[in-house]
Write a protein that holds these residues in place. Structure first.
Motif, mmCIF file in Angstrom:
data_model
loop_
_atom_site.group_PDB
_atom_site.id
_atom_site.type_symbol
_atom_site.label_atom_id
_atom_site.label_comp_id
_atom_site.label_asym_id
_atom_site.label_seq_id
_atom_site.Cartn_x
_atom_site.Cartn_y
_atom_site.Cartn_z
ATOM 1 N N THR A 192 47.665 37.201 45.594
ATOM 2 C CA THR A 192 46.986 37.569 44.365
ATOM 3 C C THR A 192 47.989 38.248 43.453
ATOM 4 O OG1 THR A 192 44.843 37.821 45.470
ATOM 5 C CG2 THR A 192 45.116 38.919 43.340
ATOM 6 N N SER A 215 44.836 41.519 34.275
ATOM 7 C CA SER A 215 44.708 40.108 34.653
ATOM 8 C C SER A 215 44.909 39.983 36.157
ATOM 9 C CB SER A 215 45.742 39.258 33.920
ATOM 10 O OG SER A 215 47.063 39.589 34.332
ATOM 11 N N SER A 217 45.053 36.749 39.285
ATOM 12 C CA SER A 217 45.010 35.334 39.649
ATOM 13 C C SER A 217 45.250 35.182 41.150
ATOM 14 C CB SER A 217 46.088 34.533 38.907
ATOM 15 O OG SER A 217 45.987 34.676 37.517
ATOM 16 N N LEU A 233 44.625 27.319 41.926
ATOM 17 C CA LEU A 233 44.700 28.570 41.193
ATOM 18 C C LEU A 233 43.285 29.020 40.846
ATOM 19 C CD1 LEU A 233 47.487 27.562 38.625
ATOM 20 C CD2 LEU A 233 47.777 28.388 40.964
ATOM 21 N N ARG A 234 43.041 30.306 41.060
ATOM 22 C CA ARG A 234 41.738 30.844 40.676
ATOM 23 C C ARG A 234 41.956 32.076 39.810
ATOM 24 N NH1 ARG A 234 36.956 33.901 44.047
ATOM 25 N NH2 ARG A 234 35.537 34.045 42.285
ATOM 26 N N PRO A 235 41.671 31.976 38.504
ATOM 27 C CA PRO A 235 41.783 33.154 37.641
ATOM 28 C C PRO A 235 40.545 34.030 37.793
ATOM 29 C CG PRO A 235 41.083 31.265 36.354
ATOM 30 C CD PRO A 235 41.262 30.774 37.763
ATOM 31 N N GLN A 242 47.177 33.018 31.143
ATOM 32 C CA GLN A 242 47.307 33.838 32.349
ATOM 33 C C GLN A 242 47.930 33.075 33.519
ATOM 34 O OE1 GLN A 242 43.843 36.215 33.522
ATOM 35 N NE2 GLN A 242 44.088 35.503 35.622
ATOM 36 N N LEU A 243 47.394 31.898 33.854
ATOM 37 C CA LEU A 243 47.899 31.158 35.007
ATOM 38 C C LEU A 243 49.329 30.683 34.780
ATOM 39 C CD1 LEU A 243 44.717 29.070 35.882
ATOM 40 C CD2 LEU A 243 45.562 31.121 37.047
ATOM 41 N N HIS A 246 51.620 33.758 35.156
ATOM 42 C CA HIS A 246 51.730 34.223 36.528
ATOM 43 C C HIS A 246 52.551 33.259 37.387
ATOM 44 C CE1 HIS A 246 48.060 37.172 36.402
ATOM 45 N NE2 HIS A 246 49.153 37.672 35.856
#
Length: 315
Positions: A192, A215, A217, A233-235, A242-243, A246
Motif C-alpha cells: 500500500t 492519497s 493506493s 491497482l486499487r485506489p 494518483q495511480l 504512485h
C-alpha cells in the motif's frame, strides 16, 4: 436571507451535446448597449465576431434574438454558442454497459476525455452521450483521465447527481484498475502506497510533498513475463493522477505515460498509438437511490499485455 434567483431555461438547445454559453448582464454599469458590454466582457473575442453574431441573430435573450443596437438592460440573460476549437475525432467508440432512469455506465476508450475541458469539447464522453442517447441533462458522477480507458459513470437527472457523487466522496465505491508496467523482481508486492499529492492549476504533472498522506493506493502483481508485469491497482482515494504517480514513484511507471516520470513533448492530436496502459477494470457499489448492488466489468484489454508485438509496433 435573500434567495438566489433561478436561472431561466435556455431558449437554445444543446449543439453536439454542448450547452450554449449563458451570460447574465450586471445589475448596473456604464455600457449603453449589449454590444458594448460584450466587447468588454469578452476581450478574447474579436469585436468583428461579436458584430457578426449580433447581426446574424446568433445571440438571444429571453424574448428572442438580441439586436445589434440593443440597449443594455441590467440583469438580462443572454445565450449563444461559442466558437469551438477544431478537434480531431477520437476513432474509438464508447460502449454503454448499463442504462436506467438514474444512471449510465460506459466503457470509455483511451484518448477520449470524460467532460469538456480546454481543447476537448465535442470529442468527450459527456458530449457524445448527451447527443447519441438524447440525454441533455446527463452529468458525470466522477472523472476518468482522458488517457485512461475503462468504466465511467454518468447521472441522468441533475437532482440525483449529489447522491452518486457522495458515494465517491465517502469511499463507498470499490474501484479496481489494471496496468502494464516494467517488472521489478526486487519490489515487494503487494503493498500500500500512501503520500500527499498536490496538483497545481496549469501544471500538467501532480507531485508528492512531505506532508500527511491524502492519497492511498493498493498495488498487486498479477503476472509477469519478458520484463513486463500486469498489475492490479486499487485506489482507496481519488487524487488526480494518483495511480500514475504512485507507480512511477515505485520505479515502475505505467507504459505509455507521457507525464510520469518525465513530461514528454506533446504528440500530434491524431497520434493514437501506444495508449497509456491503464484501465479502470471494475466498479462495485450499492445504488444510493434503489439500494441495488451494482458490479460492472470492462470489456477492454491492455494491448501491451494481450498483444505486446502490436504494442511495440504502435498498432
Amino acid at each position: 436571507m435573500r434567495r438566489k434567483s433561478r436561472r431561466p431555461t435556455s431558449p437554445l438547445p444543446q449543439r453536439h451535446g454542448v450547452d450554449p454559453v449563458h451570460l447574465r448582464l450586471p445589475p448596473e454599469g456604464p455600457w449603453p448597449t449589449v454590444h458594448a458590454y460584450l466587447v468588454e466582457r469578452l476581450p478574447t473575442v474579436a469585436a468583428g465576431r461579436i458584430d457578426a453574431a449580433l447581426s446574424g441573430r446568433e445571440i438571444v435573450g429571453e424574448h428572442g434574438p438580441v439586436a445589434p443596437d440593443e440597449p443594455f438592460r441590467p440583469g438580462a440573460h443572454l445565450w449563444f454558442y461559442r466558437d469551438l476549437p477544431e478537434e480531431v475525432r477520437v476513432p474509438f467508440e464508447l460502449e454503454v454497459l448499463h442504462r436506467d432512469e438514474h444512471l449510465v455506465v460506459v466503457d470509455k476508450p483511451h484518448f477520449l476525455a470524460t467532460t469538456p475541458r480546454g481543447r476537448h469539447v465535442i470529442e468527450t464522453a459527456l458530449s457524445r452521450l448527451r447527443h447519441t442517447l438524447d440525454l441533455p441533462a446527463l452529468s458525470p458522477a466522477h472523472r476518468l483521465d482522458r488517457l485512461t480507458a475503462g468504466l465511467a459513470m454518468f447521472v441522468v437527472r441533475p437532482q440525483d447527481r449529489g447522491a452518486y457523487q457522495t458515494l465517491f466522496r465517502d469511499h463507498l465505491v470499490r474501484k479496481e484498475y489494471r496496468a502494464v508496467a516494467p517488472h521489478d523482481p526486487a519490489l515487494d508486492l503487494p503493498r500500500t502506497v500512501r503520500s500527499h499529492i498536490i496538483k497545481e492549476r496549469g501544471v500538467i504533472a501532480a507531485r508528492e510533498i512531505d506532508a500527511p498522506p491524502n492519497s492511498e493506493s493498493r498495488i498487486d502483481l498479477l503476472d509477469h513475463r519478458d520484463g513486463l508485469a500486469h498489475y492490479r491497482l486499487r485506489p482507496l482515494t481519488g487524487r488526480t493522477h494518483q495511480l500514475r504517480l504512485h507507480m512511477s514513484g515505485l520505479g515502475i511507471p505505467i507504459l505509455g505515460d507521457p507525464v510520469y516520470p518525465l513530461v514528454l513533448p506533446e504528440t500530434a492530436p491524431d497520434d493514437f498509438r501506444r495508449p497509456l496502459q491503464l484501465l479502470a477494470s471494475s466498479i462495485d457499489f450499492t445504488d444510493p437511490l434503489t439500494g441495488h448492488p451494482h458490479h460492472f466489468t470492462t470489456r477492454r484489454t491492455l494491448t501491451a499485455w494481450t498483444d505486446p508485438t502490436a504494442w511495440a509496433a504502435g498498432e
